[in-house]
Design a protein around this motif. Structure first.
Motif, PDB file in Angstrom:
ATOM      1  N   PHE A 250      -6.217   4.395  39.097  1.00  0.00           N
ATOM      2  CA  PHE A 250      -7.259   3.384  39.237  1.00  0.00           C
ATOM      3  C   PHE A 250      -8.457   4.125  39.828  1.00  0.00           C
ATOM      4  O   PHE A 250      -8.440   4.531  40.973  1.00  0.00           O
ATOM      5  N   HIS A 253     -13.378   2.294  43.020  1.00  0.00           N
ATOM      6  CA  HIS A 253     -13.887   0.925  42.836  1.00  0.00           C
ATOM      7  C   HIS A 253     -13.938   0.209  44.175  1.00  0.00           C
ATOM      8  O   HIS A 253     -13.378   0.685  45.171  1.00  0.00           O
ATOM      9  N   ASP A 255     -12.810  -3.434  45.905  1.00  0.00           N
ATOM     10  CA  ASP A 255     -11.953  -4.587  45.614  1.00  0.00           C
ATOM     11  C   ASP A 255     -12.770  -5.867  45.579  1.00  0.00           C
ATOM     12  O   ASP A 255     -12.384  -6.852  44.964  1.00  0.00           O
ATOM     13  N   HIS A 313     -12.642   3.077  46.944  1.00  0.00           N
ATOM     14  CA  HIS A 313     -11.351   3.784  46.942  1.00  0.00           C
ATOM     15  C   HIS A 313     -10.800   3.908  45.526  1.00  0.00           C
ATOM     16  O   HIS A 313     -11.187   3.166  44.632  1.00  0.00           O
TER      17      HIS A 313
HETATM   18 FE   LIG Z   1      -8.465  -1.378  45.038  1.00  0.00          FE
END
Ligand SMILES: [Fe+2]
Ligand SMILES: O=C(O)CCC(=O)C(=O)O
Length: 352
Positions: A250, A253, A255, A313
């Protein structure tokens, strides 16, 4: 107050901040970000743009073509152009070469050490050599700037680990439950507030949501989070389990995006028998190695509801094995049914 447009992930800014820090032993992070953001080249700096930038600060700077077998003759620190397995090029900052090993900072995965032989495979043959010079402008190395203070504050209060948040048995039970239900679906991310969640190369994992009812086997997790963080139960979103196979990740980004109100994240690591898959905070150069049962807490929005830059993160690619996590997101208000759907925003890399 930070505008969201300031919050784009700018890997080059992080690399340059790191370079100045190493050259001078201190760095004015806010000044460097401001300078780099204001230049017309931002965010797509060419090598010549970098040279111009460093010259404008009174530093000595030159771009050089240097063959891989000459790497250990180069004066350091130096920025080197590299390419990862996914053919993405990036500048990394090499700050130490010792015992045939290269120590470097990558804005995508943090500090790393690699044998020169292995490093050369990704090295693109171009370096940016930068030297301090008498008369270099002073602002670049004043350390008590706003952004450095933000980092200090965030590391002290915004992010922490809770060991043994779940027992090993509880972790196993949660993985088994989600796998048995065959609940995992390809993960999605939010594009913007007008577009439905979509699959994205930025998030290649699989996701499973758990129902939030008092009868549910895992309801105790909601209660545990509520009392640990002192937040109302109604503010907690449905738990989201995530599975990453080899190579899945991932990318960096937030959250919390424009379309949701996630103030806190609690990320529970459900296993640790895999290689890679660390959670990386580029703005903090901080890498969390997953430990089964440990929960990583971090804050996404400040008291004025601005997104906190330092909360950026990534879940780094899993190199070997399978990684399982469970996301607990806590809003600043009651969760409505509609909001139970996944919300995560990827910052765009190509626009200021
Ligand atoms: Fe995240
Ligand atoms: O898997 C990780 O380490 C990070 C996951 C993450 O950031 C997310 O699911 O929002």
């Amino acid at each position: 107050m930070a505008e969201e447009t300031d919050l784009l992930y700018s890997p080059d800014i992080l690399t340059v901040q790191q370079l100045i820090n190493i050259l001078f032993g201190k760095v004015n992070r806010a000044f460097i970000r401001k300078e780099m953001t204001q230049k017309s080249a931002f965010p797509l700096y060419t090598i010549n743009d970098f040279v111009d930038l460093f010259l404008s600060w009174g530093l000595q700077a030159s771009a050089l073509k240097i063959a891989g077998d000459k790497i250990n003759k180069i004066d350091i620190p130096v920025m080197m152009l590299t390419q990862n397995e996914k053919n993405e090029t990036q500048f990394v900052l090499v700050y130490k070469i010792i015992n045939a090993e290269i120590h470097y900072f990558s804005p995508f995965s943090g500090d790393a050490v690699s044998p020169i032989e292995a490093f050369i495979k990704s090295y693109q043959g171009i370096v940016l050599a930068v030297q301090p010079k008498a008369g270099a402008i002073q602002q670049i190395s004043i350390p008590n700037d706003e952004e450095s203070m933000d980092i200090k504050r965030y590391t002290q209060n915004g992010i922490r680990l809770y060991e043994n948040f779940l027992t090993l048995e509880q972790c196993d039970a949660l993985i088994a439950y989600t796998e048995q239900k065959e609940a995992f679906k390809r993960s999605k991310v939010d594009i913007d507030e007008y577009t439905l969640s979509q699959e994205s190369i930025a998030r290649t994992s699989f996701t499973a949501f758990l129902a939030k009812s008092q009868e549910h086997t895992f309801y105790y997790i909601y209660e545990q989070v509520s009392s640990l963080l002192n937040v109302p139960l109604e503010y907690i979103e449905n738990l989201q389990c995530v599975r990453y196979y080899e190579g899945q990740e991932f990318k960096a980004h937030f959250d919390s995006g424009t379309t949701n109100h996630r103030v806190h994240t609690l990320l529970i690591y459900l296993n640790d028998n895999f290689v890679g898959g660390e959670t990386f905070f580029p703005e903090l150069n901080y890498r969390v190695i997953p430990v089964k049962g440990t929960a990583l807490y971090f804050k996404n929005r400040d008291e004025y509801t601005n997104i906190i830059r330092q909360s950026l993160h990534a879940g780094l690619p899993v190199i070997d094995g399978v990684k399982y996590t469970c996301n607990v997101w806590i809003k600043d208000r009651s969760v409505t049914n509609k909001q139970h759907k996944e919300k995560t925003t990827i910052p765009s890399l190509s626009q200021p």
